[in-house]
Enzyme design. Sequence first.
Site, PDB file in Angstrom:
ATOM      1  N   TRP A  25       0.805  -1.224   0.000  1.00 28.88           N
ATOM      2  CA  TRP A  25       0.000   0.000   0.000  1.00 28.88           C
ATOM      3  C   TRP A  25       0.837   1.273   0.000  1.00 28.88           C
ATOM      4  CZ3 TRP A  25       1.925   1.965   4.370  1.00 28.88           C
ATOM      5  CH2 TRP A  25       2.368   1.047   5.327  1.00 28.88           C
ATOM      6  N   ASN A  26       2.105   1.157   0.386  1.00 28.85           N
ATOM      7  CA  ASN A  26       2.900   2.387   0.464  1.00 28.85           C
ATOM      8  C   ASN A  26       3.488   2.718  -0.905  1.00 28.85           C
ATOM      9  OD1 ASN A  26       4.647   0.069   0.765  1.00 28.85           O
ATOM     10  ND2 ASN A  26       6.282   1.527   1.044  1.00 28.85           N
TER      11      ASN A  26
ATOM     12  N   LYS B 166      -2.044  -6.293  -9.072  1.00 21.37           N
ATOM     13  CA  LYS B 166      -2.864  -6.458  -7.874  1.00 21.37           C
ATOM     14  C   LYS B 166      -2.484  -5.386  -6.854  1.00 21.37           C
ATOM     15  CE  LYS B 166      -3.646  -9.060  -3.751  1.00 21.37           C
ATOM     16  NZ  LYS B 166      -3.595  -7.788  -3.055  1.00 21.37           N
TER      17      LYS B 166
ATOM     18  N   GLY C 230       6.750  -6.329  -1.254  1.00 17.33           N
ATOM     19  CA  GLY C 230       6.030  -6.524   0.005  1.00 17.33           C
ATOM     20  C   GLY C 230       6.997  -7.042   1.048  1.00 17.33           C
ATOM     21  N   GLY C 231       6.467  -7.721   2.039  1.00 21.13           N
ATOM     22  CA  GLY C 231       7.303  -8.214   3.128  1.00 21.13           C
ATOM     23  C   GLY C 231       7.922  -9.575   2.805  1.00 21.13           C
TER      24      GLY C 231
ATOM     25  N   GLU D  84      11.089  -7.343  -4.368  1.00 24.21           N
ATOM     26  CA  GLU D  84      11.571  -6.135  -3.691  1.00 24.21           C
ATOM     27  C   GLU D  84      10.955  -6.147  -2.298  1.00 24.21           C
ATOM     28  OE1 GLU D  84      13.775  -4.241  -4.902  1.00 24.21           O
ATOM     29  OE2 GLU D  84      13.685  -4.648  -7.042  1.00 24.21           O
ATOM     30  N   LEU D  85      11.778  -6.431  -1.300  1.00 21.07           N
ATOM     31  CA  LEU D  85      11.212  -6.668   0.032  1.00 21.07           C
ATOM     32  C   LEU D  85      11.641  -5.577   1.008  1.00 21.07           C
ATOM     33  CD1 LEU D  85      11.834 -10.509  -0.092  1.00 21.07           C
ATOM     34  CD2 LEU D  85       9.940  -9.202  -1.039  1.00 21.07           C
TER      35      LEU D  85
ATOM     36  N   CYS E  67      10.489   1.273   2.389  1.00 20.29           N
ATOM     37  CA  CYS E  67      11.350   0.095   2.419  1.00 20.29           C
ATOM     38  C   CYS E  67      12.805   0.479   2.631  1.00 20.29           C
ATOM     39  CB  CYS E  67      11.186  -0.700   1.135  1.00 20.29           C
ATOM     40  SG  CYS E  67      11.433   0.302  -0.321  1.00 20.29           S
TER      41      CYS E  67
ATOM     42  N   GLU F   8      12.274  -5.152  11.099  1.00 22.97           N
ATOM     43  CA  GLU F   8      11.758  -3.972  10.415  1.00 22.97           C
ATOM     44  C   GLU F   8      10.513  -3.456  11.144  1.00 22.97           C
ATOM     45  OE1 GLU F   8       9.878  -4.510   6.550  1.00 22.97           O
ATOM     46  OE2 GLU F   8      10.956  -2.749   5.791  1.00 22.97           O
TER      47      GLU F   8
HETATM   48  P1  NAD Z   1       2.651  -7.613   2.401  1.00 24.58           P
HETATM   49  O1  NAD Z   1       3.769  -8.492   2.079  1.00 24.58           O
HETATM   50  O2  NAD Z   1       1.763  -7.938   3.535  1.00 24.58           O
HETATM   51  O3  NAD Z   1       1.662  -7.460   1.140  1.00 24.58           O
HETATM   52  C1  NAD Z   1       2.125  -7.123  -0.151  1.00 24.58           C
HETATM   53  C2  NAD Z   1       1.123  -7.608  -1.189  1.00 24.58           C
HETATM   54  O4  NAD Z   1       1.123  -9.038  -1.223  1.00 24.58           O
HETATM   55  C3  NAD Z   1      -0.328  -7.195  -0.929  1.00 24.58           C
HETATM   56  O5  NAD Z   1      -0.883  -6.779  -2.171  1.00 24.58           O
HETATM   57  C4  NAD Z   1      -0.968  -8.484  -0.440  1.00 24.58           C
HETATM   58  O6  NAD Z   1      -2.346  -8.569  -0.682  1.00 24.58           O
HETATM   59  C5  NAD Z   1      -0.224  -9.517  -1.262  1.00 24.58           C
HETATM   60  N1  NAD Z   1      -0.311 -10.883  -0.729  1.00 24.58           N
HETATM   61  C6  NAD Z   1      -0.528 -11.282   0.544  1.00 24.58           C
HETATM   62  N2  NAD Z   1      -0.520 -12.639   0.641  1.00 24.58           N
HETATM   63  C7  NAD Z   1      -0.283 -13.108  -0.623  1.00 24.58           C
HETATM   64  C8  NAD Z   1      -0.155 -14.408  -1.195  1.00 24.58           C
HETATM   65  N3  NAD Z   1      -0.261 -15.527  -0.454  1.00 24.58           N
HETATM   66  N4  NAD Z   1       0.099 -14.519  -2.520  1.00 24.58           N
HETATM   67  C9  NAD Z   1       0.241 -13.404  -3.268  1.00 24.58           C
HETATM   68  N5  NAD Z   1       0.101 -12.140  -2.805  1.00 24.58           N
HETATM   69  C10 NAD Z   1      -0.153 -11.987  -1.484  1.00 24.58           C
HETATM   70  O7  NAD Z   1       3.323  -6.185   2.562  1.00 24.58           O
HETATM   71  P2  NAD Z   1       2.711  -4.881   3.238  1.00 24.58           P
HETATM   72  O8  NAD Z   1       2.631  -5.070   4.712  1.00 24.58           O
HETATM   73  O9  NAD Z   1       1.491  -4.444   2.504  1.00 24.58           O
HETATM   74  O10 NAD Z   1       3.907  -3.844   2.869  1.00 24.58           O
HETATM   75  C11 NAD Z   1       5.001  -3.645   3.669  1.00 24.58           C
HETATM   76  C12 NAD Z   1       6.216  -4.422   3.210  1.00 24.58           C
HETATM   77  O11 NAD Z   1       6.603  -4.101   1.877  1.00 24.58           O
HETATM   78  C13 NAD Z   1       7.426  -4.066   4.072  1.00 24.58           C
HETATM   79  O12 NAD Z   1       8.159  -5.194   4.447  1.00 24.58           O
HETATM   80  C14 NAD Z   1       8.245  -3.172   3.159  1.00 24.58           C
HETATM   81  O13 NAD Z   1       9.581  -3.067   3.499  1.00 24.58           O
HETATM   82  C15 NAD Z   1       7.989  -3.773   1.830  1.00 24.58           C
HETATM   83  N6  NAD Z   1       8.303  -2.813   0.751  1.00 24.58           N
HETATM   84  C16 NAD Z   1       9.398  -3.026  -0.063  1.00 24.58           C
HETATM   85  C17 NAD Z   1       9.735  -2.119  -1.059  1.00 24.58           C
HETATM   86  C18 NAD Z   1      10.931  -2.328  -1.965  1.00 24.58           C
HETATM   87  O14 NAD Z   1      10.945  -1.779  -3.050  1.00 24.58           O
HETATM   88  N7  NAD Z   1      11.935  -3.077  -1.575  1.00 24.58           N
HETATM   89  C19 NAD Z   1       8.935  -1.002  -1.251  1.00 24.58           C
HETATM   90  C20 NAD Z   1       7.846  -0.808  -0.411  1.00 24.58           C
HETATM   91  C21 NAD Z   1       7.533  -1.745   0.574  1.00 24.58           C
END
Ligand code: NAD
Length: 487
Positions: free
Chosen positions: A148-149, A172, A225-226, A247-248, A281, A379
């Site tokens: 979301w960020n 998505k 995501g995470g 990209e985590l 991130c 984190e």
């Molecule tokens: P998250 O991992 O919970 O969710 C990310 C996305 O994955 C969402 O759209 C979610 O619906 C989807 N998702 C969840 N379960 C899934 C599954 N089983 N299969 C496929 N998709 C699924 O992350 P968050 O809490 O929304 O965001 C924060 C994280 O993102 C932090 O760890 C942050 O550091 C990271 N982040 C990384 C970068 C980068 O470029 N490295 C940039 C921004 C955020």
Amino acid sequence: MDEFHLYIDGAFVPGEATFPSLDPATGTPWALMPEARAPQVNAAVQAAYGAFHGPWAQMTATQRGKLLLKLADLVQAAAPRLAALETRDTGKIIRETSAQIAYVADYYRYYAGLADKIEGAHLPIDKPDMEVWTRREPIGVVAAIVPWNSQLFLSAVKLGPALAAGCTVVLKASEDGPAPLLDFAKLIHEAGFPPGVVNIITGFGPDCGHILTTHPKVAHIAFTGGPGTARAVVRNSAENLASTSLELGGKSPFIVFADADLDSAVNAQVSGIFAATGQSCVAGSRLLIQSSVKDAFLAKLKAKAEAIRIASPQEMTTEVGPLCTQRQRDHITQLIAASLAKGATLVTGGKPLPGPGFYFPPTILDCSAAPEAPAIRDEFFGPVLSVTSFDTEEQALALANDTEYGLASGVFTASLTRAHRMIRGLRAGVVWVNTYRAVSPIAPFGGHGLSGHGREGGLAAALDYTTTKTVWLRTSDDPIPDPFVMR
Ligand code: NAD
């Protein structure tokens, strides 16, 4: 309440169900979001697959570039509307969303220009009667998944190179704050991309993300995501054997030597950990400070942190707004408590702010005497800085690299030679020297270890969305000689 739609095969359609989206500034629902489940996910992938083998494949790379250029202009014109939506739905301050989305247009421009410069190569092959060359061909349907960020930014670094390369995409949006991406679909529509080239959906992990990332017609998964979710995504990709780029998160070191311009470094540290309410991130969330200037630096930083204006994200003068979700606020509160229990001490902040909305104040935790504090390793994804001191350059480097992550890093020093030594020694995908949190479409971005793999931004990112086809053309008119000898 406002109501949003999915964008599938060139049409705005409802989801299988709806779910409310909360305004993080008040904690109350403000809009209804469409939830994609199996029927919608399958329709989106099918549309992307049809477009990939249909109208999109008929277009030249130059035509694709022109569509991306048009999209860039539309993003720029719609930036105020998209920024207001992102601020409303995620709580990110309007000052940042306005500037960031205007810059997102430049990412689309960069990849527009790149579309017809993705070249194969002619090979000086070791056989006299052969012409051999490679073609860079689009990899197929891409599942792009973003948190979301900074979602307009994080989707631009996927959509831009994927479309330039000739792929089609199912994007998505996160279930938390999907409004800006669902609205962005209108610009895709207006730009005139053939139906199915870009599909934008949202929904939850198990019913939407899982189905999308295991889908047999998906060829590549571009995920941000995470790390926990990334593991699920990689497991999912065992089903379709799609390639992945991840990209985590990060626990990026922000290293300040005594010879640095301390006022400048303090400002960079404020930007590195408190901008975007720390939900970045690349947040410079681990301050490593040389012991001789620790007290002076922390005094300046504390004063700046306590002067930060915390208010509604809608106001241009606000510097720190709410966190996106109550879940984030709970996570941060628990991690601080666990760190205090391990001997960390509070310099400032530390407790959620009362009242409506998910507000949390800028927080500094001195962990110099608490090497086991989770604040050093885990984190937060929030406005919380851990502080550790060091005496020598070797100690600084060892502390900096003592992490499972490897995304970003910052070094503040007046010494050119030390800067070069640190650049060489730091295990991180990005090193900023005497600056922090700078990005550009021209510069690759990404990490390793728990921070993922693959790079976004720059030329190489577009190549990740291609596959190489090798062509062998025999130039001799003579019949093929001995069929039992490999040529
Ligand atoms: P998250 O991992 O919970 O969710 C990310 C996305 O994955 C969402 O759209 C979610 O619906 C989807 N998702 C969840 N379960 C899934 C599954 N089983 N299969 C496929 N998709 C699924 O992350 P968050 O809490 O929304 O965001 C924060 C994280 O993102 C932090 O760890 C942050 O550091 C990271 N982040 C990384 C970068 C980068 O470029 N490295 C940039 C921004 C955020």
